[in-house]
Scaffold this active site. Structure first.
Site, PDB file in Angstrom:
ATOM      1  N   GLU A  12       1.813  -0.529  -5.046  1.00 44.24           N
ATOM      2  CA  GLU A  12       0.889   0.543  -5.373  1.00 44.24           C
ATOM      3  C   GLU A  12       1.700   1.819  -5.273  1.00 44.24           C
ATOM      4  OE1 GLU A  12      -3.117   2.845  -3.917  1.00 44.24           O
ATOM      5  OE2 GLU A  12      -1.518   2.388  -2.537  1.00 44.24           O
TER       6      GLU A  12
ATOM      7  N   ASP B  45       0.832  -1.202   0.000  1.00 46.19           N
ATOM      8  CA  ASP B  45       0.000   0.000   0.000  1.00 46.19           C
ATOM      9  C   ASP B  45       0.871   1.259   0.000  1.00 46.19           C
ATOM     10  OD1 ASP B  45      -2.771   1.020   0.324  1.00 46.19           O
ATOM     11  OD2 ASP B  45      -1.953   1.889   2.151  1.00 46.19           O
TER      12      ASP B  45
HETATM   13  C1  GLC Z   1      -4.176   3.038  -0.765  1.00 42.76           C
HETATM   14  C2  GLC Z   1      -5.413   2.168  -0.707  1.00 42.76           C
HETATM   15  C3  GLC Z   1      -6.568   3.007  -0.282  1.00 42.76           C
HETATM   16  C4  GLC Z   1      -6.267   3.571   1.085  1.00 42.76           C
HETATM   17  C5  GLC Z   1      -4.917   4.308   1.113  1.00 42.76           C
HETATM   18  C6  GLC Z   1      -4.449   4.566   2.513  1.00 42.76           C
HETATM   19  O1  GLC Z   1      -4.262   4.017  -1.735  1.00 42.76           O
HETATM   20  O2  GLC Z   1      -5.623   1.537  -1.939  1.00 42.76           O
HETATM   21  O3  GLC Z   1      -7.769   2.302  -0.288  1.00 42.76           O
HETATM   22  O4  GLC Z   1      -7.276   4.458   1.458  1.00 42.76           O
HETATM   23  O5  GLC Z   1      -3.912   3.571   0.492  1.00 42.76           O
HETATM   24  O6  GLC Z   1      -3.979   3.398   3.113  1.00 42.76           O
END
Ligand code: GLC
Length: 532
Positions: free
Chosen positions: A252, A196
């Site tokens: 991500e 994340d």
């Molecule tokens: C990422 C996740 C999202 C979350 C954020 C904070 O972007 O995909 O859903 O709100 O991180 O952890």
């Protein structure tokens, strides 16, 4: 399951938003037992792996991205034994299991943050003295300042919700703890992690103001994509590689500059990353081609396979995005779609073509739960049920991300549509029109999105040209895309060209929609061809 250690280079990974996938105990929240009971749907669909959104103990202020214990399950989702049974059952069906790790922040309910509030070990987080004004001008992603003051006068940093305090990655204790978490799950057979916000974690010394710089502006930023973050991933890679078979990571990382993005995918760092550039590209041939070329170029530079993604739990479902004029001023959020006229039939036609595109492109692909049913976004959830922190933090001006998180319709004609036992009240209400999109109904309909996904994924396994490898662009009319993959495969996609003929001699093996009476490829249609 294949023994192939390079499985991830071609994998189709299905994203399970566990809270909304399947609810075995009828409390309205999806759970591990529900997922376990639906594994056959995924095996029949033909995906290679599942990625499960956070299932850890959490107050669910940000739907589980606020973790209070990284080495357990929230009782609403299940138990460690249930998780072990799920992993074994997935493996038996040839499905690998990827979990979600949230290293930028914990929940404010995490014992470490409770300690910090009590004045102990504050150096695990980012606390500062700063009088009555926050230490700098940083903004939280969900709105408002990124700093909150605690009763004794110090401020703590939270780049997301106020209940998601940022960890201090300069502290070796933080690093050691996450390494232990990785090992904990790898030891239990987990095949990899989605990381994340992988491009945050490290903050610039001195915490200088951001000023006018946006997250996606080029050049250094005090809390996005700092060089030092790569040391963390090199260490994580060493841990993943120490397992047999080696475990894998997907990042991500919303990093706009191609060369900066590729740095996460160097051979001693992460394996793959989500391709948000492609997700955000409008449904226009030049834009898609530019994004695909850029993607292939940046990944080739580091020898990593690209991935292709149309939707996830943070963006409006792509059927609804594609239902809009691609030249309208929209982005991937529901809020940008509201008020822009939609044609869902057109969106569905385009979504079918888009699926054939991503499954034919080199590398791996993601399917977000419900993509395979062609589910549109629920755009009109009643305000009182909205749960995304965006809604509160924006002062009720942005609806946020709940519209793509509505529990999945499995069967039947009325809520809960098989999501849970009869009488279950799903945590977000399902609209009556979900009856047209149940897995049961689509399984019985050869013209459904589900039937198309199943055929495409079966063929993808059969055709040696698909998955990892190069592509060659074909000459096609303006407004269309075409590429060949060796041996003997081609994709044609007509976005807005006049209908045109596939090359003579090729065999049409799959179409996203009907060809014209004289065999031409019409608009918003994709075709798979072989030449065997
Ligand atoms: C990422 C996740 C999202 C979350 C954020 C904070 O972007 O995909 O859903 O709100 O991180 O952890």
């Amino acid at each position: 399951m294949t023994d192939d250690a390079a499985w991830w280079r071609s994998a189709v990974i299905y994203q399970v938003y566990i809270r909304s996938f399947a609810d075995a105990d009828g409390d309205g929240t999806g759970d591990v037992a529900g997922l376990h009971s639906r594994l056959d749907h995924l095996a029949e669909l033909g995906v290679d792996a599942i990625w499960i959104n956070p299932w850890y103990p959490s107050p669910l202020n940000d739907a589980g991205y606020d973790v209070s214990d990284y080495r357990a399950l929230d009782p609403r989702f299940g138990t460690l034994d249930g998780a072990a049974a799920l992993i074994a059952a997935a493996h038996e069906r040839g499905l690998r299991v990827v979990l979600d790790i949230v290293p930028n922040h914990t929940s404010s309910e995490h014992p470490w943050f409770r300690d910090a509030l009590a004045g102990r070990h504050r150096d695990r987080y980012v606390f500062r003295d700063s009088g009555d004004e926050p230490p700098n001008d940083w903004k939280a992603m969900f709105g408002g300042p990124a700093w909150t003051r605690v009763p004794d006068g110090q401020w703590y940093l939270h780049l997301f919700d106020v209940t998601q305090p940022d960890l201090n990655w300069q502290n070796p204790e933080v690093r050691a703890d996450f390494e232990e978490t990785l090992r904990f799950w790898f030891d239990r057979g987990v095949d990899g992690f989605r990381i994340d916000v992988a491009n945050s974690l490290v903050k610039e010394d001195g915490l200088p103001d951001v000023g006018e710089r946006g997250q996606h502006d080029p050049g250094p930023h005090p809390h996005w994509d700092r060089d030092e973050v790569h040391d963390i991933y090199r260490e994580w890679r060493r841990i993943a590689d120490s397992y047999d078979p080696p475990r894998v990571f997907v990042a991500e990382a919303w990093v706009p500059e191609a060369d900066r993005f590729a740095r996460y995918l160097r051979p001693d760092e992460l394996h793959t990353a989500f391709n948000f550039d492609f997700l955000k590209a409008p449904w226009l041939a030049p834009a898609l081609r530019t994004s695909i070329e850029r993607t292939l170029r940046e990944h080739a530079a580091v020898g990593a396979p690209p991935t292709w993604v149309l939707s996830n739990h943070d963006v409006a479902r792509h059927v609804s995005r594609l239902a809009r004029d691609p030249r309208a001023r929209i982005d991937s959020s529901l809020d940008s779609l509201l008020g822009v006229p939609a044609d869902l039939e057109l969106g569905t036609r385009r979504a079918r073509a888009a699926a054939l595109l991503i499954f034919a492109l080199p590398g791996g692909a993601y399917v977000y739960q419900g993509d395979e049913l062609g589910l549109p976004e629920v755009e009109d959830l009643p305000e009182e049920v909205l749960d995304d922190p965006t809604w509160q933090r924006s002062g009720h001006t942005e609806r946020g991300r709940d519209g793509c998180r509505v529990p999945i319709p499995w069967a039947g004609d009325a809520p809960p549509f098989g999501f849970g036992p009869e009488g279950t009240k799903p945590w977000l209400p399902q609209p009556a029109w979900f009856s047209g999109y149940t897995a049961e109904r689509e399984a019985a309909d050869p013209g459904s999105m589900l039937a198309l996904y199943r055929r495409a994924l079966r063929l993808r396994r059969e055709l040696p040209a698909l998955g990892d490898g190069p592509l060659t662009w074909l000459d096609v009319p303006e407004g269309a895309l075409g590429f060949a993959r060796e041996p003997g495969f081609a994709l044609l996609l007509n976005l807005d060209a006049e209908p045109f003929a596939p090359p003579a001699g090729a065999e049409v093996v799959l179409v996203s929609g009907p060809l014209t009476d004289d065999g031409l490829v019409p608009r918003d249609t994709a075709v798979w061809l072989t030449n065997r």
